[in-house]
Design an enzyme around this catalytic site. Structure first.
Site, PDB file in Angstrom:
ATOM      1  N   CYS A   7       0.846  -1.192   0.000  1.00 50.25           N
ATOM      2  CA  CYS A   7       0.000   0.000   0.000  1.00 50.25           C
ATOM      3  C   CYS A   7       0.882   1.244   0.000  1.00 50.25           C
ATOM      4  O   CYS A   7       1.667   1.443   0.927  1.00 50.25           O
ATOM      5  CB  CYS A   7      -0.920   0.041   1.209  1.00 50.25           C
ATOM      6  SG  CYS A   7      -1.957   1.515   1.184  1.00 50.25           S
ATOM      7  N   ILE A  49      -1.376  -6.378  -9.697  1.00 53.10           N
ATOM      8  CA  ILE A  49      -0.562  -5.422  -8.993  1.00 53.10           C
ATOM      9  C   ILE A  49      -1.396  -4.575  -8.029  1.00 53.10           C
ATOM     10  O   ILE A  49      -2.607  -4.473  -8.192  1.00 53.10           O
ATOM     11  CB  ILE A  49       0.172  -4.466  -9.970  1.00 53.10           C
ATOM     12  CG1 ILE A  49      -0.797  -3.623 -10.785  1.00 53.10           C
ATOM     13  CG2 ILE A  49       1.134  -5.234 -10.846  1.00 53.10           C
ATOM     14  CD1 ILE A  49      -0.149  -2.586 -11.680  1.00 53.10           C
TER      15      ILE A  49
END
Ligand SMILES: Cc1cc2nc3c(=O)[nH]c(=O)nc-3n(C[C@H](O)[C@H](O)[C@H](O)COP(=O)(O)OP(=O)(O)OC[C@H]3O[C@@H](n4cnc5c(N)ncnc54)[C@H](O)[C@@H]3O)c2cc1C
Ligand SMILES: Cc1cc2nc3c(=O)[nH]c(=O)nc-3n(C[C@H](O)[C@H](O)[C@H](O)COP(=O)(O)OP(=O)(O)OC[C@H]3O[C@@H](n4cnc5c(N)ncnc54)[C@H](O)[C@@H]3O)c2cc1C
Ligand SMILES: Cc1cc2nc3c(=O)[nH]c(=O)nc-3n(C[C@H](O)[C@H](O)[C@H](O)COP(=O)(O)O)c2cc1C
Ligand SMILES: Cc1cc2nc3c(=O)[nH]c(=O)nc-3n(C[C@H](O)[C@H](O)[C@H](O)COP(=O)(O)O)c2cc1C
Ligand code: FES
Ligand code: FES
Lengths: 273, 309, 309, 273
Positions: free
Chosen positions: B137, B198
């Site tokens: 993240c 992804i």
């Protein structure tokens, strides 16, 4: 909440940059005052995201209209929809204005600019039930007032006070002017304020309401990714005790769009500046 | 309700022993806790979904604005606002049990220990099919570095997580690296059962009138159709580098999009941003995959995995 | 023809001693050898342009298909087909001398020696304002690695090129890296006078019916509006890491797009893909920048460089 | 070559999936037979790239029409353009069919599918000048033939041989059938072939022409980034002596779209398979 493809019954310009879109649905929907929809022209790839528009009027279980200002690429795309064109729609979304007519409470509705779209249905109810209510209606100028539905509101016959920034119609100045004057003149017991408009206006209304200790509800606005609670992109900062926690932010789309004014942390939400 | 659904048997796939009725999975952060979609789609028809990133304790997330639309995509910096692993177990899992779909718990933390703590809590949850480790993240840098961008840090965390986990471990790769194949190898050697890729690509958008970033966090993660070619390329690179199953993610909004990833080497796919602007897209993709099997006389979609010529 | 053009003095910028009448530059590979635009725009109004990548010897390029459109952008694998440095000097430069615009020679090679040879040849050319070292073309890997993805290799080449060059040296950065700021620092320490970024991002598109890549080369470079947020973010990161002027590139198609890069830290910008679908876009961007200076009462656009709040 | 914004005078469907777009320009243009334009609806952002369409007919210095097949998103976007809509246009582009009527040479024009759009103007010239010429016109089916302009070609009065893949009109089979038959029957001296159609068809035509030693020109097609020579994305492999060199690939947009058939390396261009 239904996900559907609606048909544009009409999409006409009320004033430069302001349009009224009327949609026909394939199924019945129950819309409460203050709810909104996520809309975009069918299969339109740019922009990708739908745009949030309040349901302005309900003409029948399958016919709704939306009053909108053409701001950027999303509303521009909607503005290009022609009669008969298909529109992707998710609706109805969000909470609604509480039924105003319980225990003969009095109501002042404050509409700023295109925020008027979110309060028309509540004004309709108030007029129908002959409630003790009034409308303060502020816009930039006379044409803007027309674009924000002035004629429709006038037709309701509610006590109406108009303001324009440039004085071209009604009192010159912001709509918060008459609001503050009236509250100072008294008659506050049993009064509630419903407000929708630009953040700066709502912040000011909230401040005045707090000052005179009058309950106030506001319908907030935020850029929305989804409209149904999953992206958590539309949040506003709300008051919580202590350090930032899960409850520090609320979603405008599903926790709102209508919030008690005193729960909002006006000073930290950048939109309010 | 028990599963009343007729699934197309040609679409069934298996990942680390977990059977998915079809390869279409809702992507973390775009599918809430699943329940938000119960009124919009038939969750029993969905292959599965990944929850919003869950941390050991609830997180507030970043201040607004958190999202901004870009050309062909969007930037987000939500900052992982979530109800926390415990609330997920007690408030969401019991309701999710009403549907027959695979629930993947997406796990997030600021430190290795945070991750392990979250996994330990989730181990007590009923009805979780697998964990997806979100080490990529871009919106919650602590101390500046993202674990997922360093093969060593990522492998170290994967090893610990694998040891702590009683369930199959999916590790979600960051695209913000020079050599994603190298990163993938390190993580697989460390014990990952599956890789998903992804995650979003770090981007920035500036309001030229205020001269401020459009997101309060400054930068955000880019998602949507705009990034699809990059994602397909990375899935293809990783497929040639490792031999665990892959879940392809990035800009998928149609069956042909999904097929690109499967042909490139993915066993399943996740749909993210498209859920926002087309809430029923997952059902359309499932139907489209069936139609493709039909028109191309394909007995099982497994035969397409990594079938690039 | 001598310059009959009235330039907006507010738009003039300087890079490594080279004065540009405005910060709008045609990007390499999208502006041919400049002359192709002579009938489409007033080249005298253009800040400058970068030539198609020039190598010491002419190159054939890759077999077709070389391009495929994607959502918000396109993939290309041209393979640097070019007429070679000598032919450029003899056939193009004399004609380019008729216009008052800055000519940047984009230089390419397969090895350090190739680059040096090309630069040595170009040193004899009249009317070249600067060199732009293309160490980041994703479509011509030799031996698998792209020089531009390795700080060491990039720094080594930059040093040699700087020594060989009689002109300001711009080095064009690859976006396909984990840490572009680190790459930038290494290249600046090695002597680059300016950095331009970004080049294309490696991507792939698959025809799901034939199950073959849509490009003969397999992968290609992604360009266009889709990559703009990534490019703006990278320019911002590099601007904080080095103190040489930057040229921002990536998905620019309007004046606001260009301003995002300038505010993020770019002294000038290059327009690439947009030239294909809007051949006069560079003129529109120049006019838009003047309009912005007007409406925001900006005396010189230089005051906006890196002015992000 | 001009870059302009044209106005759609009409954009009607000739047959399912085939349309005729007529554009009005603001300036005069000189278009030669076989040239093309790069077109897209104004400000359309998806897709971004313009699409190449041959100029089908010239109705006047400022009015042109384009015959096109709706294949994918680019032509779909063009198909949505309504009368009065604005279209971004760069034209005229590419080389042209050599004036066919010098030294009473004979000409056989081969049109395959929508390739007909590129040869209509040359057929017009041939008909006007009563040249010794004929047209072989092949499509998938009768409706496709109509979509590819059959009526317009019929009206020219040139000797016309029709073929359809399904036999619904004219001879059943590929257009290369009658071509080969005729050449076998002789009359090859002084004959030239102009062909435009799918790659596979043109490859076959080129093979036949070579076999019977008849000069042949083909108008090729390639996905185009720019249309004016700068992206080098539209190349085809051409014959060169020795190893691959700069000249190994030519741009369809500026070196073509018309090439002598024998210069093309049919075997290596993937589009030809
Ligand atoms: C619950 C809700 C109800 C709404 N009801 C209405 C309505 O009935 N009528 C109406 O006209 N509008 C309404 N809006 C606002 C409307 O959604 C935005 O104006 C619209 O999304 C702008 O999109 P755009 O693409 O046209 O502009 P963009 O291109 O997205 O932005 C154009 C400009 O508007 C600003 N902007 C973008 N989104 C918003 C936003 N959500 N709020 C404020 N500024 C924004 C941008 O910063 C930019 O400066 C509502 C919003 C919400 C959240
Ligand atoms: C010089 C020239 C002149 C042309 N003249 C005409 C004309 O007069 N009328 C007409 O209908 N078409 C003509 N074409 C072909 C036309 O340009 C393509 O059909 C169009 O670009 C397809 O775009 P799309 O977005 O609709 O399809 P896409 O979405 O781009 O593709 C849809 C399908 O068509 C295939 N495709 C895409 N581009 C091409 C291409 N250039 N050639 C072949 N297949 C392609 C794709 O692989 C895909 O299978 C011409 C092409 C060239 C190069
Ligand atoms: C608003 C938003 C929030 C996201 N939150 C998470 C998250 O909590 N955990 C995670 O692993 N990925 C998260 N993602 C990344 C998506 O799961 C997905 O990897 C990415 O968006 C690319 O797929 P897409 O292009 O289909 O959206 C988020 C993406 C978006 C757009
Ligand atoms: C078809 C094509 C060819 C290119 N060729 C080169 C090149 O020869 N040298 C180079 O440095 N960059 C080349 N580029 C990269 C562009 O200069 C630019 O860096 C990139 O396209 C991003 O900018 P854009 O999004 O505005 O196109 C090429 C780009 C495209 C699309
Ligand atoms: S708009 Fe997505 S959560 Fe509110
Ligand atoms: S289409 Fe760009 S060079 Fe031919």
């Amino acid at each position: 909440m239904i996900e559907t493809i609606a048909t544009a019954e009409s999409n006409r310009e009320l004033a430069p940059g302001y349009r009224l879109l009327t949609l026909d649905l394939k199924e019945d929907v129950q819309v409460r005052a203050g709810q909104f929809a996520m809309l975009k022209p069918i299969a339109s790839l740019e922009p990708l995201l739908r745009r949030a528009l309040a349901v302005y009027r309900v003409h029948g279980p399958r016919r709704l209209s939306f009053l909108y200002q053409v701001l950027g690429r999303g509303t521009e795309a909607l503005a290009r929809v022609e009669k008969g064109g298909a529109v992707e729609a998710l609706l109805p979304l969000g909470n609604s204005w509480p039924d105003a007519i319980r225990d003969n409470q009095r109501l002042t509705v404050v509409a700023g600019g295109i925020g008027s779209a979110s309060v028309f249905m509540v004004c309709e109810e108030l007029a129908r039930s002959r409630a003790n209510a009034q409308l303060l209606f502020g816009t930039r100028s006379e044409p803007t007032a027309v674009g924000c539905g002035l004629e429709d509101f006038r037709a309701l016959g509610l006590p109406l006070t108009l303001t324009t920034d440039d004085g071209s119609l009604g009192e010159k100045g912001f709509v918060t002017g008459p609001l503050e004057r009236q509250l100072r003149q008294g008659g506050r017991p049993g009064l509630t304020i419903y407000a929708c408009g630009p953040w700066v206006m709502m912040r000011q209304v909230a401040k005045i309401a707090a000052q005179f200790e009058v309950p106030c509800l506001v319908s907030l606005e935020a850029p929305m990714g989804c409209g149904f609670g999953v992206c958590v992109g539309c949040v506003v900062a709300v008051k919580t005790s202590g350090p930032p926690e899960y409850g520090s932010y609320k979603r405008v789309c599903t926790d709102g769009s209508i919030f008690p004014a005193e729960t909002i942390r006006w000073e930290v939400n950048p939109m309010a500046h | 309700m028990a599963d009343p659904t007729n699934h197309d048997p040609r679409l069934a796939v298996e990942i680390a022993g977990v059977r998915f009725n079809n390869p279409v999975i809702g992507a973390s952060g775009t599918f809430g806790y699943g329940l938000e979609f119960a009124d919009l789609i038939d969750l029993n028809r969905l292959g599965g979904f990944a929850t919003k990133g869950l941390s050991a304790r609830p997180l507030p997330g970043n201040p607004p604005p958190r999202i901004v639309e870009t050309h062909g995509g969007m930037l987000n910096a939500i900052g992982l606002q979530n109800i926390g692993a415990r609330a997920f177990i007690h408030e969401k899992l019991p309701l999710l049990a009403l549907w027959d779909t695979r629930v993947i718990a997406n796990v997030f933390g600021y430190s290795d220990d945070d991750y392990i703590e979250a996994i330990t809590i989730l181990n007590d949850g009923e009805g979780i099919a697998a964990y997806e480790l979100n080490i990529s993240c871009p919106n919650v840098k602590e101390g500046g570095i993202v674990i997922g961008n360093s093969p060593d840090a990522a492998a170290r965390l994967t090893e610990k997580a694998k040891r702590a986990s009683i369930r199959p471990l999916i590790v979600k790769l960051s695209p913000n690296v020079t050599d994603i194949a190298q990163l993938a190898r390190a993580i697989v050697e460390a014990g990952a059962d599956c890789l998903s890729l992804i995650n979003t690509i770090v981007g920035m958008s500036i309001d030229v009138n205020t001269r401020q970033p459009r997101l309060s966090y400054g930068t955000g993660g880019l998602s949507g159709p705009a990034i699809r070619p990059i994602a397909v390329r990375m899935v293809h690179e990783v497929a040639r580098a490792v031999d665990v199953p892959l879940i392809g993610i990035g800009g998928i909004a149609s069956a042909p999009d999904a097929l690109e990833f499967i042909i490139a080497g993915a066993t399943a796919i996740q749909i993210g941003t498209a859920n926002y602007y087309d809430p029923t897209v997952s059902m359309k993709v499932i139907d489209g995959l069936s139609a493709h099997c039909e028109s191309h006389r394909i007995a099982t979609i497994k035969s397409l995995i990594g079938s690039l010529k």
